[in-house]
Design a protein around this motif. Structure first.
Motif, short mmCIF file in Angstrom:
data_model
loop_
_atom_site.label_atom_id
_atom_site.label_comp_id
_atom_site.label_asym_id
_atom_site.label_seq_id
_atom_site.Cartn_x
_atom_site.Cartn_y
_atom_site.Cartn_z
N GLN A 28 46.47 46.10 31.91
CA GLN A 28 47.44 45.07 32.30
C GLN A 28 47.31 43.81 31.83
O GLN A 28 48.38 43.09 31.47
N ILE A 29 46.14 43.16 31.62
CA ILE A 29 46.04 41.59 31.09
C ILE A 29 45.13 41.56 29.82
O ILE A 29 44.71 40.30 29.82
N GLY A 30 44.68 42.48 29.24
CA GLY A 30 43.91 42.48 28.17
C GLY A 30 42.43 42.10 28.38
O GLY A 30 41.76 41.52 27.83
N LEU A 31 41.81 42.58 29.46
CA LEU A 31 40.54 42.19 29.97
C LEU A 31 39.39 42.75 28.74
O LEU A 31 39.54 43.89 28.31
N LYS A 32 38.57 41.67 28.42
CA LYS A 32 37.73 42.08 27.25
C LYS A 32 36.14 42.20 27.72
O LYS A 32 35.60 42.84 27.13
N THR A 33 35.90 41.36 28.85
CA THR A 33 34.56 41.48 29.19
C THR A 33 34.48 41.18 30.99
O THR A 33 35.72 40.16 30.98
N ALA A 34 33.70 41.63 31.55
CA ALA A 34 33.63 41.43 33.04
C ALA A 34 32.59 40.45 33.21
O ALA A 34 32.41 39.88 34.66
N ASP A 66 37.96 54.11 41.35
CA ASP A 66 36.39 53.25 41.40
C ASP A 66 36.29 52.14 40.49
O ASP A 66 37.52 52.05 39.86
N PHE A 67 35.22 51.69 40.35
CA PHE A 67 35.17 50.45 39.59
C PHE A 67 35.62 50.49 38.17
O PHE A 67 36.42 49.66 37.83
N GLN A 68 35.24 51.47 37.37
CA GLN A 68 35.44 51.51 36.01
C GLN A 68 36.72 51.77 35.62
O GLN A 68 37.29 51.22 34.66
N ARG A 69 37.38 52.49 36.85
CA ARG A 69 38.93 52.63 36.47
C ARG A 69 39.69 51.40 36.90
O ARG A 69 40.64 51.19 36.12
N ALA A 70 39.13 50.71 37.57
CA ALA A 70 39.67 49.38 37.88
C ALA A 70 39.52 48.56 36.65
O ALA A 70 40.59 47.82 36.43
N ILE A 71 38.30 48.40 36.20
CA ILE A 71 38.45 47.70 34.95
C ILE A 71 39.19 48.21 33.70
O ILE A 71 39.74 47.35 33.00
N ALA A 72 39.36 49.52 33.62
CA ALA A 72 40.32 50.06 32.52
C ALA A 72 41.57 49.55 32.79
O ALA A 72 42.34 49.35 31.83
N LEU A 73 42.03 49.36 34.36
CA LEU A 73 43.36 49.07 34.55
C LEU A 73 43.69 47.49 34.26
O LEU A 73 44.67 47.30 33.59
N THR A 131 26.42 46.35 48.19
CA THR A 131 25.09 46.39 47.41
C THR A 131 25.11 45.52 45.98
O THR A 131 25.88 45.27 45.51
N GLN A 132 23.75 45.01 45.69
CA GLN A 132 23.90 44.12 44.59
C GLN A 132 23.91 45.24 43.45
O GLN A 132 23.06 46.19 43.08
N VAL A 133 24.97 44.70 42.54
CA VAL A 133 25.39 45.51 41.31
C VAL A 133 25.22 44.67 39.93
O VAL A 133 25.43 43.67 40.21
N SER A 134 25.50 45.51 38.88
CA SER A 134 25.65 44.81 37.63
C SER A 134 26.99 45.47 37.09
O SER A 134 27.15 46.46 37.50
N VAL A 135 27.50 44.71 36.37
CA VAL A 135 28.93 45.42 35.64
C VAL A 135 28.26 46.24 34.68
O VAL A 135 27.39 46.16 33.90
N PRO A 136 29.16 47.60 34.28
CA PRO A 136 28.96 48.53 33.52
C PRO A 136 28.58 48.14 32.18
O PRO A 136 28.92 47.02 31.43
N SER A 137 27.60 48.59 31.30
CA SER A 137 26.99 48.37 30.19
C SER A 137 27.88 47.99 29.01
O SER A 137 27.77 47.27 28.01
N GLY A 186 46.76 36.55 23.50
CA GLY A 186 47.78 36.97 22.64
C GLY A 186 47.91 38.64 23.11
O GLY A 186 48.89 39.28 22.54
N PHE A 187 47.22 39.17 24.04
CA PHE A 187 47.48 40.49 24.46
C PHE A 187 48.78 40.54 25.12
O PHE A 187 49.18 39.69 26.03
N GLU A 188 49.39 41.65 24.96
CA GLU A 188 50.76 42.00 25.63
C GLU A 188 50.79 43.35 26.52
O GLU A 188 50.66 44.29 25.84
N GLY A 189 50.63 43.15 27.78
CA GLY A 189 50.65 44.39 28.89
C GLY A 189 51.65 44.05 29.72
O GLY A 189 52.57 43.22 29.80
N VAL A 190 51.48 44.73 30.86
CA VAL A 190 52.30 44.81 31.86
C VAL A 190 52.15 43.64 32.87
O VAL A 190 53.11 43.31 33.76
N GLY A 191 51.04 43.01 32.85
CA GLY A 191 50.85 41.96 33.93
C GLY A 191 49.78 42.21 34.87
O GLY A 191 49.84 43.55 35.02
N LEU A 192 49.42 41.33 35.53
CA LEU A 192 48.39 41.55 36.84
C LEU A 192 49.35 42.17 37.96
O LEU A 192 50.22 41.63 38.39
#
Length: 283
Positions: free
Chosen positions: A12-18, A1-8, A31-37, A273-279
């Motif tokens: 992977q790449i140090g995502l801080k904000t969507a 789901d979307f939240q799991r994708a964001i966590a991934l 459908t029209q949506v917003s990003v999780p709070s 500076g985040f070190e992850g596995v990459g996209l």
């Protein structure tokens, strides 16, 4: 789901904000949506698009079309618009669906090109509004520095050559004219009258052989292939020799070490500076 994708993406790449790609995410959903709070926007129900719908919106063909649109904007001197489209296209690579190693390599090449163009565009905007002579020279060097398509490179080189010649930085003019002539050899077009004027100016500047405004820049430093590693995207400057740097794992931009943990100035969504596995894009 979307939240799991964001966590991934966070892992992977140090995502801080969507938030920066809220509109792009909306295109992925039926459908029209917003990003999780958790990302600073109120949540709502979401229905994820089917794989076929996803691929129809974000695929290598669409990336190529978007990249060509950016080049068209630059050729029309619409620098601010091109800069905005450059960021949006980089963000869209987060959702790009690829099905082969060749497609994956293509997406990676687009990401690299977007960063190089971002450097040139940002430097040009700052150049246009700058009044300090020394800083203006530095920005002229920066906007002509990126290893971009020959024809595009010529556009920035010609602006930089005029500025540096006016500032009597003749050695830098020599470097830039040589690069312009090489760009023509690589396929860029320039009318014969302009070429003749450039060759004449080259001989004049070679004879003068000096820079009125000094920088510790060498030709090798200016034009090495990994040019983005030499540029601080936040301050838009060349790094000092042996200066410690950090980068964004997603968009590839570089920054001074003290920027670690802050948001990238390019994608505006990932941690510097985040070190992850990459996209990971390949199915």
């Amino acid at each position: 789901d979307f939240q799991r994708a964001i966590a991934l993406l966070r892992n992977q790449i140090g995502l801080k904000t969507a938030a920066p790609f809220k509109q792009l995410i909306a295109q992925l959903l039926r459908t029209q949506v917003s990003v999780p709070s958790a990302f600073g926007i109120q949540p709502s129900r979401i229905r994820i698009a089917t794989p076929d719908q996803l691929y129809s919106k974000f695929n290598p063909i669409q990336l190529k079309s978007g990249y060509e649109a950016i080049l068209s904007l630059i050729n029309k001197a619409k620098i601010k618009e091109a800069l905005s489209e450059c960021k949006d296209l980089m963000l869209s690579t987060l959702f790009c669906q690829v099905s082969s190693a060749a497609e994956l390599n293509f997406v990676s090449s687009i990401q690299s090109k977007l960063l190089k163009i971002r450097i040139a565009l940002d430097a040009k905007l700052r150049f246009d509004s700058e009044s300090d002579p020394k800083r203006k020279v530095e920005l002229a060097l920066l906007m002509s520095h990126a290893q971009i398509e020959p024809q595009l490179r010529v556009l920035f080189l010609r602006v930089a050559i005029v500025e540096l010649n006016k500032r009597e930085n003749f050695l830098h003019v020599v470097y830039l004219i040589r690069r312009l002539l090489k760009s023509v050899e690589e396929g860029a077009t320039l009318n014969e009258d302009s070429l003749t004027k450039m060759r004449t100016l080259l001989k004049t500047c070679e004879a003068k052989g000096s820079n009125k405004i000094e920088f510790d820049f060498k030709e090798k430093t200016l034009y090495e292939s990994n040019d983005e590693e030499r540029v601080d995207l936040a301050d838009m400057r060349f790094f000092e020799a042996k200066e410690e740097t950090v980068s964004c794992q997603f968009d590839g931009s570089y920054y001074k070490a003290s920027m670690k943990g802050q948001l990238s100035s390019f994608c505006e969504c990932c941690e510097i500076g985040f070190e992850g596995v990459g996209l990971k894009l390949l199915n």
